[in-house]
Design a protein around this motif. Structure first.
Motif, PDB file in Angstrom:
ATOM      1  N   GLY A   1       2.338   7.132  14.842  1.00  0.00           N
ATOM      2  CA  GLY A   1       0.958   6.947  15.034  1.00  0.00           C
ATOM      3  C   GLY A   1       0.372   8.171  13.949  1.00  0.00           C
ATOM      4  O   GLY A   1      -0.860   8.583  14.088  1.00  0.00           O
ATOM      5  N   ARG A   2       0.971   8.477  12.760  1.00  0.00           N
ATOM      6  CA  ARG A   2       0.674   9.567  11.969  1.00  0.00           C
ATOM      7  C   ARG A   2       0.415   8.802  10.528  1.00  0.00           C
ATOM      8  O   ARG A   2       0.961   9.808   9.776  1.00  0.00           O
ATOM      9  CB  ARG A   2       1.484  10.812  12.167  1.00  0.00           C
ATOM     10  N   LEU A   3       0.405   7.598  10.306  1.00  0.00           N
ATOM     11  CA  LEU A   3       0.207   7.154   9.053  1.00  0.00           C
ATOM     12  C   LEU A   3      -0.962   7.879   8.143  1.00  0.00           C
ATOM     13  O   LEU A   3      -0.753   7.951   6.870  1.00  0.00           O
ATOM     14  CB  LEU A   3       0.137   5.780   9.207  1.00  0.00           C
ATOM     15  N   GLU A   4      -1.993   8.432   8.966  1.00  0.00           N
ATOM     16  CA  GLU A   4      -3.258   9.035   7.995  1.00  0.00           C
ATOM     17  C   GLU A   4      -2.549  10.139   7.314  1.00  0.00           C
ATOM     18  O   GLU A   4      -3.055  10.503   6.173  1.00  0.00           O
ATOM     19  CB  GLU A   4      -4.332   9.304   9.104  1.00  0.00           C
ATOM     20  N   GLU A   5      -1.702  10.918   8.052  1.00  0.00           N
ATOM     21  CA  GLU A   5      -1.232  12.259   7.515  1.00  0.00           C
ATOM     22  C   GLU A   5      -0.506  11.612   6.087  1.00  0.00           C
ATOM     23  O   GLU A   5      -0.547  12.486   4.977  1.00  0.00           O
ATOM     24  CB  GLU A   5      -0.147  12.894   8.571  1.00  0.00           C
ATOM     25  N   LEU A   6       0.325  10.845   6.018  1.00  0.00           N
ATOM     26  CA  LEU A   6       1.030  10.371   4.972  1.00  0.00           C
ATOM     27  C   LEU A   6      -0.075  10.048   3.909  1.00  0.00           C
ATOM     28  O   LEU A   6       0.376  10.100   2.714  1.00  0.00           O
ATOM     29  CB  LEU A   6       2.175   9.335   5.225  1.00  0.00           C
ATOM     30  N   VAL A   7      -1.100   9.247   4.266  1.00  0.00           N
ATOM     31  CA  VAL A   7      -1.942   8.791   3.356  1.00  0.00           C
ATOM     32  C   VAL A   7      -2.682   9.924   2.621  1.00  0.00           C
ATOM     33  O   VAL A   7      -2.964   9.983   1.296  1.00  0.00           O
ATOM     34  CB  VAL A   7      -2.985   7.668   3.793  1.00  0.00           C
TER      35      VAL A   7
ATOM     36  N   GLN B   1       0.794  -1.310   0.108  1.00  0.00           N
ATOM     37  CA  GLN B   1      -0.053  -0.114   0.013  1.00  0.00           C
ATOM     38  C   GLN B   1       0.775   1.297  -0.040  1.00  0.00           C
ATOM     39  O   GLN B   1       0.495   2.347  -0.700  1.00  0.00           O
ATOM     40  CB  GLN B   1      -0.823  -0.058   1.301  1.00  0.00           C
ATOM     41  N   HIS B   2       2.083   1.334   0.571  1.00  0.00           N
ATOM     42  CA  HIS B   2       2.530   2.354   0.839  1.00  0.00           C
ATOM     43  C   HIS B   2       4.155   2.436   0.476  1.00  0.00           C
ATOM     44  O   HIS B   2       4.682   3.520   0.432  1.00  0.00           O
ATOM     45  CB  HIS B   2       2.592   3.034   2.535  1.00  0.00           C
ATOM     46  N   GLY B   3       4.513   1.281  -0.196  1.00  0.00           N
ATOM     47  CA  GLY B   3       5.752   1.087  -0.458  1.00  0.00           C
ATOM     48  C   GLY B   3       6.119   1.382  -2.156  1.00  0.00           C
ATOM     49  O   GLY B   3       5.186   1.636  -2.722  1.00  0.00           O
ATOM     50  N   ILE B   4       7.341   0.905  -2.476  1.00  0.00           N
ATOM     51  CA  ILE B   4       7.530   1.030  -3.925  1.00  0.00           C
ATOM     52  C   ILE B   4       8.023  -0.324  -4.311  1.00  0.00           C
ATOM     53  O   ILE B   4       8.584  -1.266  -3.274  1.00  0.00           O
ATOM     54  CB  ILE B   4       8.395   2.301  -4.233  1.00  0.00           C
ATOM     55  N   ARG B   5       7.934  -0.728  -5.588  1.00  0.00           N
ATOM     56  CA  ARG B   5       8.235  -2.112  -6.083  1.00  0.00           C
ATOM     57  C   ARG B   5       9.710  -1.776  -7.127  1.00  0.00           C
ATOM     58  O   ARG B   5       9.481  -0.803  -7.906  1.00  0.00           O
ATOM     59  CB  ARG B   5       7.353  -2.737  -6.814  1.00  0.00           C
ATOM     60  N   ILE B   6      10.727  -2.244  -6.696  1.00  0.00           N
ATOM     61  CA  ILE B   6      12.013  -2.001  -7.682  1.00  0.00           C
ATOM     62  C   ILE B   6      12.237  -3.537  -8.161  1.00  0.00           C
ATOM     63  O   ILE B   6      12.734  -4.411  -7.308  1.00  0.00           O
ATOM     64  CB  ILE B   6      13.173  -1.490  -6.850  1.00  0.00           C
ATOM     65  N   GLY B   7      11.932  -3.783  -9.424  1.00  0.00           N
ATOM     66  CA  GLY B   7      12.260  -5.369  -9.674  1.00  0.00           C
ATOM     67  C   GLY B   7      11.088  -6.121  -9.062  1.00  0.00           C
ATOM     68  O   GLY B   7       9.804  -5.950  -9.052  1.00  0.00           O
ATOM     69  N   ARG B   8      11.468  -7.232  -8.351  1.00  0.00           N
ATOM     70  CA  ARG B   8      10.723  -8.041  -7.366  1.00  0.00           C
ATOM     71  C   ARG B   8      10.637  -7.601  -6.041  1.00  0.00           C
ATOM     72  O   ARG B   8       9.911  -8.127  -5.315  1.00  0.00           O
ATOM     73  CB  ARG B   8      11.264  -9.483  -7.812  1.00  0.00           C
ATOM     74  N   ARG B   9      11.328  -6.617  -5.677  1.00  0.00           N
ATOM     75  CA  ARG B   9      11.534  -6.073  -4.321  1.00  0.00           C
ATOM     76  C   ARG B   9      10.442  -5.179  -3.875  1.00  0.00           C
ATOM     77  O   ARG B   9      10.372  -4.168  -4.703  1.00  0.00           O
ATOM     78  CB  ARG B   9      13.042  -5.568  -3.956  1.00  0.00           C
TER      79      ARG B   9
END
Length: 91
Positions: free
Chosen positions: A69-75, A47-55
């Motif tokens: 506890g501020r993940l909502e801010e990033l979303v 949901q929040h990361g990136i894919r580089i190749g298969r990683r």
């Protein structure tokens, strides 16, 4: 034919020695494996990361937001930046 001098280049997600991206296992170590399970770590990475190749790599700021506890801010920030780029309907 393989050459002895040929080396495998590994991706090192760091700038000036500071890690900017974490693997799923590194995320679990940072947050504590007893707190976050493997399945949840992969869900966060998708949901929040990136894919580089298969990683799957997770930005350190996402891990820090989870700790604080501020993940909502990033979303919210990601959604508004995607909208500015014209990616409202893309997920």
């Amino acid at each position: 034919m393989f050459f002895k001098s040929q080396k495998t280049i590994r991706y090192s997600p760091s700038v000036n020695g500071n890690r900017r991206l974490l693997t799923v296992n590194q995320l679990r170590q940072m947050l504590g494996p007893e707190i976050i399970g493997r399945d949840l770590a992969y869900k966060i990475a998708r949901q929040h990361g990136i894919r580089i190749g298969r990683r799957l790599l997770i930005p350190v700021r996402v891990a820090e937001a989870l700790i604080d506890g501020r993940l909502e801010e990033l979303v919210t920030e990601k959604t508004s930046s995607d909208a500015r780029r014209g990616r409202e309907g893309l997920q």
